[in-house]
Design a protein around this motif. Structure first.
Motif, mmCIF file in Angstrom:
data_model
loop_
_atom_site.group_PDB
_atom_site.id
_atom_site.type_symbol
_atom_site.label_atom_id
_atom_site.label_comp_id
_atom_site.label_asym_id
_atom_site.label_seq_id
_atom_site.Cartn_x
_atom_site.Cartn_y
_atom_site.Cartn_z
ATOM 1 N N PRO B 222 53.370 29.201 25.860
ATOM 2 C CA PRO B 222 53.061 30.487 25.039
ATOM 3 C C PRO B 222 52.542 29.914 23.399
ATOM 4 O O PRO B 222 51.428 30.314 22.923
ATOM 5 C CB PRO B 222 54.376 31.081 24.442
ATOM 6 C CG PRO B 222 55.311 30.656 25.669
ATOM 7 C CD PRO B 222 54.697 29.570 26.219
ATOM 8 N N GLU B 223 52.642 28.491 23.403
ATOM 9 C CA GLU B 223 52.109 27.915 22.162
ATOM 10 C C GLU B 223 50.658 27.728 22.325
ATOM 11 O O GLU B 223 50.111 27.687 21.326
ATOM 12 C CB GLU B 223 52.838 26.543 21.916
ATOM 13 C CG GLU B 223 53.755 26.418 20.814
ATOM 14 C CD GLU B 223 54.457 25.003 20.827
ATOM 15 O OE1 GLU B 223 55.568 25.104 20.511
ATOM 16 O OE2 GLU B 223 53.860 23.885 21.252
ATOM 17 N N ILE B 224 50.064 27.457 23.425
ATOM 18 C CA ILE B 224 48.894 27.115 23.686
ATOM 19 C C ILE B 224 48.195 28.632 23.792
ATOM 20 O O ILE B 224 47.026 28.670 23.166
ATOM 21 C CB ILE B 224 48.518 26.450 25.133
ATOM 22 C CG1 ILE B 224 49.155 25.190 24.978
ATOM 23 C CG2 ILE B 224 46.975 26.501 25.382
ATOM 24 C CD1 ILE B 224 48.773 24.461 26.408
ATOM 25 N N ASP B 226 48.875 31.037 21.801
ATOM 26 C CA ASP B 226 48.844 31.355 20.305
ATOM 27 C C ASP B 226 47.732 30.542 19.879
ATOM 28 O O ASP B 226 46.844 31.151 18.831
ATOM 29 C CB ASP B 226 50.194 30.951 19.564
ATOM 30 C CG ASP B 226 51.399 32.057 19.973
ATOM 31 O OD1 ASP B 226 50.965 32.999 20.416
ATOM 32 O OD2 ASP B 226 52.408 31.672 19.630
#
Lengths: 427, 241
Positions: B222-224, B226
């Motif tokens: 999910p960080e990538i 975002d």
């Protein structure tokens, strides 16, 4: 390029008027909370009196500091040494752009505020060095070159070439250059100066020194007489010059071989290197070594670097790192026993490209939990994820800091750093 | 199974934009799937290993490009490894030297490249600097947007043997004709520099699948996601012309 000469009465009046209006604009900017006013003062003065830069510099003894990293701290150290050299009568006689405003306008702004000063110790952006060399600079200190804001400065060597040509043009009336012998590009850029004093600043960052600036050959590292690493070009005569000054452990080596403890109030090996350069420059400027060292030892938190500021219950130590070489020096200083906030922005002054995050050895933070802050916190988070460093994301920098109680280390790129200083009332 | 070797070539010459990040991303994406992977960093003068699965070239300045070409020719093993089926991912200045020719210096001296991609690079009218988005049609027919930062003075033109990697949505890409990057067999070149694989995990996995000859399990992050949303949104709002 012609040298700058004295200007007529009309020009002097024009400068006086421009300075008055610049001061007024600065006050307005400060009162409305927009900034320190230094930048707008310089803008107004240069707009109304285009010759202000030359006029304000004329007739002063000049010492100038430039390079990618360490300019501000070295300038503070050198200015303190020069003040110490003047003794009790120093008040008002030495002007310096102590806030780090190092483009034309920043320099004009500082000079205009201290018209009675007869000596100027100036930090100067790498791009402004050739222009300043039109003036009679006594000592020019060149610290280091490394990759920085490549979205603006596309080729590092371009700046070095401009320095080299400007020093050549200045000829015998050019400055004595105090230069970092450990940096091949600095050596190449300074070599055309008519007088050189080398300092071995034991530069850590070697990422931008693969090729010989003179011939393009692949540089090699050899071990010198004293066991230190020296660079050498196998294809041409270029090699690391023997330095008069150096850094040995926590001490500085003087030309006569004596080792002295500078008793600095700023941490880090890179600040010892800055101190070696400042000491050499001060001595060239006519300040005795012991007096210069005493002056340098009074420098605390130059332009907010390593200043402490309270945000909520947190006491933040504010650290600035602007590029891979800067981060390589700063990361080892992070206190293991306190939280760490890293703030990244990509405003114009930070460089719009944050690819450099991958040039920084964040892997060394593995095992601790770090807060990613600033407008580019997400880029840092992905970088830390791949580095195996646990992290949280809090985009608002002050909020990120204030989430802790007690001492916190905050390392920032330029814009968040300046913003924290402003919010803390430190600039 | 032998560990997968990722060979990062000449960082000291071609690594100015954090290009090492691409090698780290490839290694970590293999490790995250339980595969053994090693990153070998080769500097000029050291022999280039013939056993690499993926070779990487990054961005750098003119003089560094010339030296890199000379050293890689002298060594010769990169060519042998590619003949034997290895992949090459070349970015920015690395992309340029992989082609037939490129120019350096203020007098635009023409330098013969490695000749691995059918592309030629000449100095463009103005430097391309900024966020770049391009639409990439993946081998399975799906679409993906490649996000990155470009910073190059050269304009690259594709010959008949090379096909564009992607179509530019925002930014300049190869030369302003709407194409971005080049693909020829198992060699991929592109302009988005530095950590382009960090922002584009699908491109990273495509390279790995090409090298391994087998599909890889998805690796949700999910960080990538975002980060990609932020960069796509930013580039579309600050559209350069």
């Amino acid at each position: 390029m012609g040298r700058v000469t004295d200007l007529g009465l009309g020009e002097r009046l024009r400068l006086r008027l421009a300075t008055g209006l610049g001061d007024a604009a600065a006050t307005a900017s400060k009162l409305t909370g927009r900034g320190t006013g230094a930048s707008v003062r310089g803008q107004v003065i240069t707009k109304l009196a285009p010759a202000a830069f030359d006029q304000l510099l004329a007739g002063k003894r000049l010492a100038v500091v430039s390079g990618t990293n360490g300019k501000t701290t070295t300038t503070h150290l050198l200015a303190a040494a020069v003040r110490a050299g003047l003794g009790d009568g120093a008040a008002g006689r030495v002007v310096s752009n102590a806030d780090g405003g190092n483009l034309r306008q920043g320099i004009v702004s500082a000079l205009a505020k201290a018209r009675r000063a007869d000596s100027a110790v100036l930090e100067c952006d790498e791009r402004v060095v050739p222009e300043l060399l039109r003036h009679r600079i006594e000592v020019l200190t060149l610290l280091n070159f490394s990759r920085d804001q490549l979205d603006r400065n596309h080729e590092i060597k371009f700046l070095a070439r401009a320095w080299r040509q400007a020093l050549e043009g200045a000829g015998d009336s050019g400055p004595t250059v105090v230069a970092n012998a450990a940096d091949p590009l600095i050596v190449w850029s300074a070599q055309t100066a008519h007088r050189l004093v080398w300092v071995d600043a034991a530069t850590l960052w070697r990422g931008d020194t693969a090729l010989c600036p003179a011939c393009g050959g692949l540089l090699t590292q050899t071990t010198g007489d004293d066991g230190c690493l020296m660079w050498d070009c196998p294809d041409c005569p270029a090699r690391q010059p023997k330095a008069a000054y150096g850094v040995v452990g926590q001490r500085l080596r003087l030309p006569d071989g004596r080792l002295v403890d500078p008793e600095l109030k700023v941490p880090g090996l890179f600040n010892l290197a800055n101190a070696a350069c400042a000491l050499a420059a001060a001595i060239e400027f006519g300040v005795p070594a012991a007096v210069a060292l005493a002056g340098m030892a009074t420098v605390v938190a130059p332009a907010g670097r390593f200043a402490e500021a309270r945000f909520g219950d947190a006491v933040a130590r504010l650290m600035l790192a602007k590029n891979p070489a800067g981060w390589a020096e700063m990361l080892p200083l992070a206190g293991a026993d306190r939280p760490l906030v890293l703030a990244i922005d990509s405003a114009l002054a930070d460089g719009q490209d944050v690819s450099w995050l991958w040039d920084v050895d964040f892997e060394r933070l593995a095992g601790r939990r770090v807060t990613c802050a600033g407008p580019r916190a997400q880029d840092l988070a992905v970088r830390l994820g791949y580095a195996g460093v646990e992290h949280d994301i809090v985009v608002d920098v002050r909020q990120a800091v204030a989430a802790f109680a007690g001492p916190v280390d905050v390392m920032s790129t330029y814009t968040p750093f300046q913003d924290l200083l402003l919010k803390a009332g430190l600039r | 199974m032998n560990p997968v070797e990722i060979v990062l070539l000449y960082q000291s010459l071609l690594g100015i934009y954090g290009d090492r990040g691409n090698a780290v991303v490839l290694r970590e994406r293999l490790r995250a799937r339980g595969r053994e992977a090693v990153l070998r960093q080769i500097e000029p003068g050291q022999p280039v290993p013939a056993s690499g699965a993926i070779y990487l070239l990054g961005g750098g300045e003119d003089a560094a490009q010339v030296t890199a070409v000379r050293q890689l020719r002298q060594d010769g093993r990169l060519f042998a490894a590619l003949d034997a089926g290895a992949c090459l991912f070349a970015v920015c200045a690395g992309f340029q030297i992989t082609g037939r020719s490129f120019t350096v210096g203020h007098d635009d001296q023409v330098i013969e490249g490695l000749g691995l991609l059918d592309v030629e690079t000449r100095r463009g009218p103005r430097r391309a600097v900024g966020e770049v988005l391009s639409r990439w049609t993946k081998p399975d027919g799906g679409q993906s947007v490649i996000t990155g930062f470009e910073n190059h003075g050269g304009h690259t033109y594709l010959g008949p043997e090379a096909t564009p990697l992607a179509r530019v949505e925002v930014g300049v890409g190869n030369n302003g004709d709407g194409t971005e990057g080049a693909v020829q067999g198992r060699i991929i070149g592109c302009y988005p520099h530095g950590p382009v694989l960090a922002r584009n995990p699908e491109l990273a996995d495509h390279l790995l699948e090409l090298a391994l000859g087998q599909p890889l399990d998805p690796l949700p992050n999910p960080e990538i996601d975002d980060l990609r949303r932020q960069r796509l949104d930013w580039a579309r709002r600050h559209h350069r012309r």
